[in-house]
Design a protein around this motif. Sequence first.
Motif, PDB file in Angstrom:
ATOM      1  N   ILE A 664      28.757  32.829  37.989  1.00 41.56           N
ATOM      2  CA  ILE A 664      30.188  32.725  38.770  1.00 41.56           C
ATOM      3  C   ILE A 664      31.032  32.504  37.951  1.00 41.56           C
ATOM      4  CG2 ILE A 664      31.435  32.479  40.258  1.00 41.56           C
ATOM      5  CD1 ILE A 664      29.357  32.841  42.462  1.00 41.56           C
ATOM      6  N   ASP A 665      30.736  31.230  37.315  1.00 37.83           N
ATOM      7  CA  ASP A 665      31.957  30.103  36.357  1.00 37.83           C
ATOM      8  C   ASP A 665      31.890  30.670  35.350  1.00 37.83           C
ATOM      9  OD1 ASP A 665      33.728  28.247  36.040  1.00 37.83           O
ATOM     10  OD2 ASP A 665      31.984  26.738  35.820  1.00 37.83           O
ATOM     11  N   HIS A 669      35.672  32.857  33.863  1.00 42.35           N
ATOM     12  CA  HIS A 669      36.017  31.651  32.005  1.00 42.35           C
ATOM     13  C   HIS A 669      35.851  33.189  31.332  1.00 42.35           C
ATOM     14  CE1 HIS A 669      36.055  28.129  34.822  1.00 42.35           C
ATOM     15  NE2 HIS A 669      36.857  27.718  33.856  1.00 42.35           N
ATOM     16  N   PHE A 687      47.562  27.354  39.367  1.00 41.28           N
ATOM     17  CA  PHE A 687      46.970  29.140  39.393  1.00 41.28           C
ATOM     18  C   PHE A 687      47.349  30.193  39.739  1.00 41.28           C
ATOM     19  CE2 PHE A 687      43.932  25.003  41.508  1.00 41.28           C
ATOM     20  CZ  PHE A 687      43.774  25.290  40.157  1.00 41.28           C
ATOM     21  N   LEU A 692      41.680  32.007  37.363  1.00 39.12           N
ATOM     22  CA  LEU A 692      40.506  31.381  38.141  1.00 39.12           C
ATOM     23  C   LEU A 692      39.773  32.751  38.934  1.00 39.12           C
ATOM     24  CD1 LEU A 692      40.469  27.547  39.260  1.00 39.12           C
ATOM     25  CD2 LEU A 692      39.761  28.939  37.228  1.00 39.12           C
ATOM     26  N   ILE A 693      37.864  32.664  38.691  1.00 37.55           N
ATOM     27  CA  ILE A 693      37.850  33.544  39.256  1.00 37.55           C
ATOM     28  C   ILE A 693      38.050  33.728  40.618  1.00 37.55           C
ATOM     29  CG2 ILE A 693      35.188  33.164  39.238  1.00 37.55           C
ATOM     30  CD1 ILE A 693      34.026  35.738  38.999  1.00 37.55           C
ATOM     31  N   ARG A 694      37.644  34.631  41.594  1.00 35.85           N
ATOM     32  CA  ARG A 694      38.211  34.509  43.325  1.00 35.85           C
ATOM     33  C   ARG A 694      37.301  35.373  44.071  1.00 35.85           C
ATOM     34  NH1 ARG A 694      43.136  32.901  45.049  1.00 35.85           N
ATOM     35  NH2 ARG A 694      44.744  32.540  42.914  1.00 35.85           N
ATOM     36  N   HIS A 695      36.865  35.491  45.578  1.00 33.51           N
ATOM     37  CA  HIS A 695      36.056  36.418  46.037  1.00 33.51           C
ATOM     38  C   HIS A 695      35.805  37.201  45.495  1.00 33.51           C
ATOM     39  CE1 HIS A 695      34.578  33.472  49.598  1.00 33.51           C
ATOM     40  NE2 HIS A 695      36.176  32.713  48.983  1.00 33.51           N
ATOM     41  N   LYS A 696      37.263  38.194  45.722  1.00 25.94           N
ATOM     42  CA  LYS A 696      36.583  39.815  45.047  1.00 25.94           C
ATOM     43  C   LYS A 696      36.134  40.251  43.873  1.00 25.94           C
ATOM     44  CE  LYS A 696      40.974  41.104  47.585  1.00 25.94           C
ATOM     45  NZ  LYS A 696      42.401  42.254  47.130  1.00 25.94           N
ATOM     46  N   PRO A 699      30.454  38.142  41.525  1.00 28.96           N
ATOM     47  CA  PRO A 699      29.418  38.782  41.941  1.00 28.96           C
ATOM     48  C   PRO A 699      29.038  39.071  43.018  1.00 28.96           C
ATOM     49  CG  PRO A 699      28.322  37.555  40.377  1.00 28.96           C
ATOM     50  CD  PRO A 699      29.665  36.954  41.037  1.00 28.96           C
ATOM     51  N   LYS A 700      28.078  40.215  43.450  1.00 27.20           N
ATOM     52  CA  LYS A 700      28.014  40.251  45.144  1.00 27.20           C
ATOM     53  C   LYS A 700      26.565  40.062  45.911  1.00 27.20           C
ATOM     54  CE  LYS A 700      31.104  43.562  45.619  1.00 27.20           C
ATOM     55  NZ  LYS A 700      31.994  42.562  45.532  1.00 27.20           N
TER      56      LYS A 700
ATOM     57  N   GLN B  44      48.724  28.815  45.953  1.00 24.88           N
ATOM     58  CA  GLN B  44      47.501  30.051  45.446  1.00 24.88           C
ATOM     59  C   GLN B  44      46.356  29.614  45.660  1.00 24.88           C
ATOM     60  OE1 GLN B  44      48.406  31.974  43.297  1.00 24.88           O
ATOM     61  NE2 GLN B  44      50.468  32.144  44.502  1.00 24.88           N
ATOM     62  N   GLU B 125      36.685  39.340  52.097  1.00 30.59           N
ATOM     63  CA  GLU B 125      36.729  39.245  50.388  1.00 30.59           C
ATOM     64  C   GLU B 125      38.039  39.648  50.758  1.00 30.59           C
ATOM     65  OE1 GLU B 125      35.067  41.949  47.881  1.00 30.59           O
ATOM     66  OE2 GLU B 125      32.952  41.948  48.837  1.00 30.59           O
ATOM     67  N   ASP B 129      40.558  36.063  49.684  1.00 27.05           N
ATOM     68  CA  ASP B 129      40.973  36.055  47.873  1.00 27.05           C
ATOM     69  C   ASP B 129      41.929  34.867  47.809  1.00 27.05           C
ATOM     70  OD1 ASP B 129      40.320  37.627  46.599  1.00 27.05           O
ATOM     71  OD2 ASP B 129      41.600  38.128  45.935  1.00 27.05           O
ATOM     72  N   TYR B 138      30.947  31.519  46.125  1.00 27.03           N
ATOM     73  CA  TYR B 138      31.361  32.824  46.924  1.00 27.03           C
ATOM     74  C   TYR B 138      30.361  33.249  47.798  1.00 27.03           C
ATOM     75  CZ  TYR B 138      36.156  31.724  44.062  1.00 27.03           C
ATOM     76  OH  TYR B 138      36.897  31.288  43.686  1.00 27.03           O
ATOM     77  N   THR B 139      29.372  33.490  47.187  1.00 29.33           N
ATOM     78  CA  THR B 139      28.126  34.440  47.236  1.00 29.33           C
ATOM     79  C   THR B 139      27.599  33.491  49.345  1.00 29.33           C
ATOM     80  OG1 THR B 139      26.674  33.523  45.861  1.00 29.33           O
ATOM     81  CG2 THR B 139      27.566  35.497  45.555  1.00 29.33           C
ATOM     82  N   LYS B 142      30.102  34.072  51.663  1.00 28.21           N
ATOM     83  CA  LYS B 142      30.675  35.656  52.444  1.00 28.21           C
ATOM     84  C   LYS B 142      29.150  35.385  53.396  1.00 28.21           C
ATOM     85  CE  LYS B 142      31.168  39.171  49.489  1.00 28.21           C
ATOM     86  NZ  LYS B 142      31.108  40.193  48.841  1.00 28.21           N
TER      87      LYS B 142
END
Lengths: 758, 154
Positions: A664-665, A669, A687, A692-696, A699-700, B44, B125, B129, B138-139, B142
């Motif tokens: 994910i990191d 980036h 921020f 930075l990458i967020r929940h949404k 990857p699933k 944020q 999500e 967020d 994150y995974t 969830k």
Amino acid sequence: MTKIKTGIGRRSFIKSVSVAGGGLIIGFNWMACKGPAEEGSEELAMQMPDEWFELNGYLKIGDNGIVTIYSPNPEIGQNVKTSMPMIVAEELDVDWNNVVVEQAPLNTEVFTRQLAGGSQSIRQGWESLRTAGATARQMLLIAAAKQWEVPVSELSVENGVITHKGSDKTIGYGEIAKAAAQVEVPEEVELKDNDNFKIIGTSRKNVDAKKIVTGQPLYGLDTYKDGMLIAMIVQPPAFGMEFKTMDDEKVKEMPGIKDVFTIDTYPEDMEKEWSDVAAFSKLVVVVGETTWQVMQAKKALNVEWDLNPELTKEIEILEKSAGMDDASGLESTDIHATLMADVGSKQSEVVRKDGDPEKAFKNAARVIERSYTCPFLAHNCMEPMNFFADVSGGKAELLGPIQTPEYAEKSINKRLGLELEDIDVQMTRMGGGFGRRLYGHFLVEAAVISEKMGKPIKLVYSREDDMTNGVYRPAYHVTYRAALDANNKLTAFHVNAGGIPESPLFANRFPAGAIDNYLAESWTLNSNISVGAFRAPRSNFIAGAEQSFLDELAEEMGQDPIQFRLDMLDRAKKDPVGEENDYDAARYAGVLKLARDKSGWDKGNSSLSRGVSAYYCHNSYVAQILDMSIEGNEPLIDKVTCAVDCGIVVNPDAAKNMVEGGTIDGIGHALYSEMTFKDGKPQQSNFDTYKLIRHKQAPKKIDVHFVDNGIDPTGLGEPPFPPVQGALANALYKATGKRFYRQPFINELQTIDTELKT
Amino acid sequence: MATFNITINGKEKTIEADPSTPLLWILRDHLKLVGTKYGCGISQCGACTVHFNGSAVRSCQLPISSAANNEITTIEGLSENGDHPVQQAWLEIDVPQCGYCQAGQIMSASALLKRNPSPSDKEIENAMDGNICRCGTYTRIKAAIKKASNSEIA
């Protein structure tokens, strides 16, 4: 069974833990592996031994059989605080439920490498951790054999209970620990065969998890001590500038404010450690009672800054040499881009050359050339830089988040002139590291401030201080060239890599060794922007670039991207070119094949776009296959399949967590993050602007598969991070029909979107 | 400086502070409740998330003057013995890496499940967020929310 010299001798068995540890070994974390026990409760009374017996610096055993194992290395989220003690417990043959884990004090006589970096904690700790456990086990056996007057060979151990075969007599570790502590340290001990592992290779929960989910104090920023003041810094607004003057009269009158002054963290005559890297040495400091009061005072402070010609002069010369009329010596991202594209490669040095690449390129039917770049990055540990310092009476107590405590101690020794034995650096759990906390300038700053105030202080960086006072990942640039003959066969390969201010080149890594005619060149350009290690230094860019180029090359040659790599690796294995190649082609191919099988590569998936990548760094091999689609203008990552060869996996579920996080990191980036500069000033400071990458965007699903080969453990914190950037770029190409050469990819992705709309 | 009364984790507290002081720093500096984390100070990152009358809010943006006379729950008060279903799910899934952001994640997740016990993936999500995890858990977050929710498919 492997016999191993203990080599730790009496010297390592000095009761140094209790001496150097100070308060650290008091207050046992019963919540760590058992449920929370209330003070004075029956449960706690049962658990708390009356007496502890230290068998060596790594562990002590209570008279009731409870074992405390000290985790030697700093914990930055890589979970060594669980996995390192697991290795000791394995060889000690103790029930993990009876183990209490404590962070070890800094003690270089007992422990070998108390540093979080280079993904080396487990790899380099492997032997000493096992030896410590096995040595204590042997001492317990010797003591039991002596008590029963039987040979040691007739004894066996299971879960901390020793049994004599002939008589069926049993004794617990707790009961024999006192006698064992008197036993001479054996010169040689036996280590277990891998087949006999009971703890290593089984998933154990994070020993700090309960404290984390209940919000107990764990981190440096959570430190509050009697009489402690809060200190914050005010720094130059741009690289290349320095303090001139300030008006602090009104600020000193503000509520709670104790003092305002300047410090010079690293005076010119100080002998620095490698870890003494700082954006700015001269800082303004505000000290007060509470964090909010100091933050308000910082805002109200009127400071004037000046250009520092000593810093800007060289940069100005460089800019002028590139024909820039408005050269100021204050660096900007657009100027960096021009310098990297036009100036850098002209200063290249040959690092490796195999065969005759010039001739091969001259005779080529076709040459494919592509360039890739990436921006500076800020580490952005979620816990901003901070440190507690109490310097008084010729002693220094320092407590907080530091990846390099040993070097920090030396820095304090040099900076304050205190003896090493009078400096106590204590390690807290860290809210992220990623390389940022290798550079302990904030610890030195805290010590200098405490000394000046004559009081204990906690230095706190605001997020803005943290992000703009970076020891950044450098900006890199690489150009790849491939020569193809009339039969579309690869005849030569050329990599020309550089950066500001370091080069990302690894000349002896794949595809070196797989191509007869190979040329690797390197260059650097000067900068005043402070840089340092960022998770998988240099690999964190060059892996993605190289793996994108190989993908494009495979396509140009009409080959399957995995088979193309496997064929090259096969060549490198059977008939390697050169002798300096620093990877194992068979292990490299192994992860590619595993990822191919687990992802169903050959079956394909029509609805998703798929990219592959593989890389070797920090002694480990990782292949990743990424499946994605584009919805609206957003990349949606459905799944990443990861195949990892890091040898023996000590704590499998935690290792999976690490690979998921690294994946994910890496995606985050490469897709979203950048630190840009304008006239020396960082353009992102929090921020809201730094993405930075967020929940949404995550990857699933992430599937992680480890190669089971029984090889001693290698790195894991860093290796999953670099390759996925290539898999992402290659999948983006499938999804959009466009190749991505510049990180962060989101910028170009949005351009495509605009083009499609217009 | 002014005096404020505030209920934190069911206990009445009297605080002397500048009215502009964010609840985050009241919790940390004044009350030594350090489970609520400082991450960005501009709402944020979500590390400072607490419950304000049951809803998730960023305590770095809530001045004590507005927080006073309201019910605040922090990670320390989410459950008596650390056994809130969300905390338990976090332990079972072994979510944390560095762990710094997790208190904020748990406070956002528990507020979500309180108003929506069976959230869809999309709803999770959306609700989460605003909470950054720099380690990239994150995974697992969830998965833990799904485990703690009624929507878990066995």
